[in-house]
Design an enzyme around this catalytic site. Structure first.
Site, PDB file in Angstrom:
ATOM      1  N   PRO A   1      10.048 -32.049 -75.446  1.00 33.93           N
ATOM      2  CA  PRO A   1       8.843 -32.654 -74.883  1.00 33.93           C
ATOM      3  C   PRO A   1       7.618 -31.804 -75.197  1.00 33.93           C
ATOM      4  O   PRO A   1       7.704 -30.589 -75.378  1.00 33.93           O
ATOM      5  CB  PRO A   1       9.139 -32.677 -73.374  1.00 33.93           C
ATOM      6  N   GLY A   2       6.488 -32.440 -75.272  1.00 30.93           N
ATOM      7  CA  GLY A   2       5.272 -31.692 -75.562  1.00 30.93           C
ATOM      8  C   GLY A   2       4.822 -30.811 -74.412  1.00 30.93           C
ATOM      9  O   GLY A   2       4.116 -29.819 -74.619  1.00 30.93           O
ATOM     10  N   HIS A   3       5.235 -31.164 -73.202  1.00 29.34           N
ATOM     11  CA  HIS A   3       4.843 -30.410 -72.006  1.00 29.34           C
ATOM     12  C   HIS A   3       6.046 -30.353 -71.062  1.00 29.34           C
ATOM     13  O   HIS A   3       6.936 -31.209 -71.125  1.00 29.34           O
ATOM     14  CB  HIS A   3       3.662 -31.080 -71.302  1.00 29.34           C
ATOM     15  N   PRO A   4       6.091 -29.368 -70.160  1.00 28.53           N
ATOM     16  CA  PRO A   4       7.211 -29.284 -69.215  1.00 28.53           C
ATOM     17  C   PRO A   4       7.173 -30.413 -68.198  1.00 28.53           C
ATOM     18  O   PRO A   4       6.111 -30.959 -67.873  1.00 28.53           O
ATOM     19  CB  PRO A   4       6.998 -27.923 -68.545  1.00 28.53           C
ATOM     20  N   LEU A   5       8.348 -30.778 -67.683  1.00 26.49           N
ATOM     21  CA  LEU A   5       8.422 -31.812 -66.668  1.00 26.49           C
ATOM     22  C   LEU A   5       7.915 -31.326 -65.313  1.00 26.49           C
ATOM     23  O   LEU A   5       7.378 -32.107 -64.530  1.00 26.49           O
ATOM     24  CB  LEU A   5       9.871 -32.304 -66.543  1.00 26.49           C
TER      25      LEU A   5
END
Length: 249
Positions: free
Chosen positions: A153-157
């Site tokens: 993913p491009g960013h953390p969840l």
């Protein structure tokens, strides 16, 4: 105000301007075949020669220079693919990467993020591959235009981590495996950690969030199994070709 006056006024001068505009917009000339056919042929030959030179001497060498290994008959389109970061790009024989595609390698999660494309696979225009660890595409696959495949993913969840601007964790990076003879329709999205089984089809626009077994058709957002088929031998035993039977669930 001036535009409104010209568009709506009944004065002779605005009406003359409107008539002149109408005449110009509808102006056309005849196209006699004796003149246009040679011109069109010359244009098509020139375009073909230009695209051949661009593909063979610029676009394909550019793409091959990024490959750690590539097989025979690797072809691209007439555009330079967008390749960002450093990773291993391993391409088999008779592969076509058409149009303009995007390949991004993230060095954060692996020393050698790897994208493998198997023999006889075709990838359509505007497809995107974001590789954090490994994406494997099997042989004889068909990936249509606009497909997005990513293993990170491009960013953390986690919202707190995301607000602090930190990257996704190593645990959120999950390799993607697309087995042999898979067809992925246009604008489909393949999420991290997905395995698509041999012979399956992903319908256009699907968001694949769960792994797909072999010989299955999936569709919808998120994907839903709407049919399954099994190989069946042809009635004529001399024929070695296989037919497929579609079964609804």
């Amino acid at each position: 105000m001036l535009y409104k006056t010209i568009a709506l006024s009944d004065h002779w001068f605005p009406r003359l301007l409107r008539r002149s505009r109408h005449v110009v917009r509808n102006f056309s000339v005849p196209a006699p075949g004796a003149l246009t056919h040679p011109l069109v042929s010359a244009f098509l030959i020139t375009r073909l020669a230009f695209y051949f030179i661009a593909r063979v001497f610029f676009c394909e060498p550019f793409f091959k220079s990024y490959c750690a290994k590539y097989g025979k008959s690797l072809h691209t389109g007439v555009f330079l693919h967008w390749i960002q970061g450093r990773g291993q790009l391993i391409v088999g024989d008779n592969v076509t990467v058409d149009g303009k595609c995007s390949f991004s390698f993230a060095a954060r999660y692996s020393a050698r993020p790897t994208l493998v494309i198997g023999d006889n696979t075709g990838i359509g225009h505007n497809s995107t591959f974001n590789v954090g660890e490994r994406i494997t595409i099997g042989r004889n696959c068909r990936i249509a235009s606009g497909v997005l495949i990513f293993d990170a993913p491009g960013h953390p969840l986690d919202p707190t981590t995301r607000r602090e601007g930190r990257p996704a964790t190593k645990e959120e990076v999950k390799p993607v495996v697309i087995e042999d003879n898979v067809w992925i329709g246009s604008d489909a999205i393949i999420m991290p950690g997905i395995t698509i089984g041999q012979g399956s089809v992903v319908a256009a626009g699907s968001v694949v969030m769960n792994s797909v077994p072999s010989n299955v058709l999936v569709a919808a957002i998120p994907q839903d199994r709407c049919g399954r088929w099994r190989p069946r031998r042809a009635l004529n035993s001399r024929q070695r070709k296989r037919s497929y039977v579609l079964r609804t669930r």
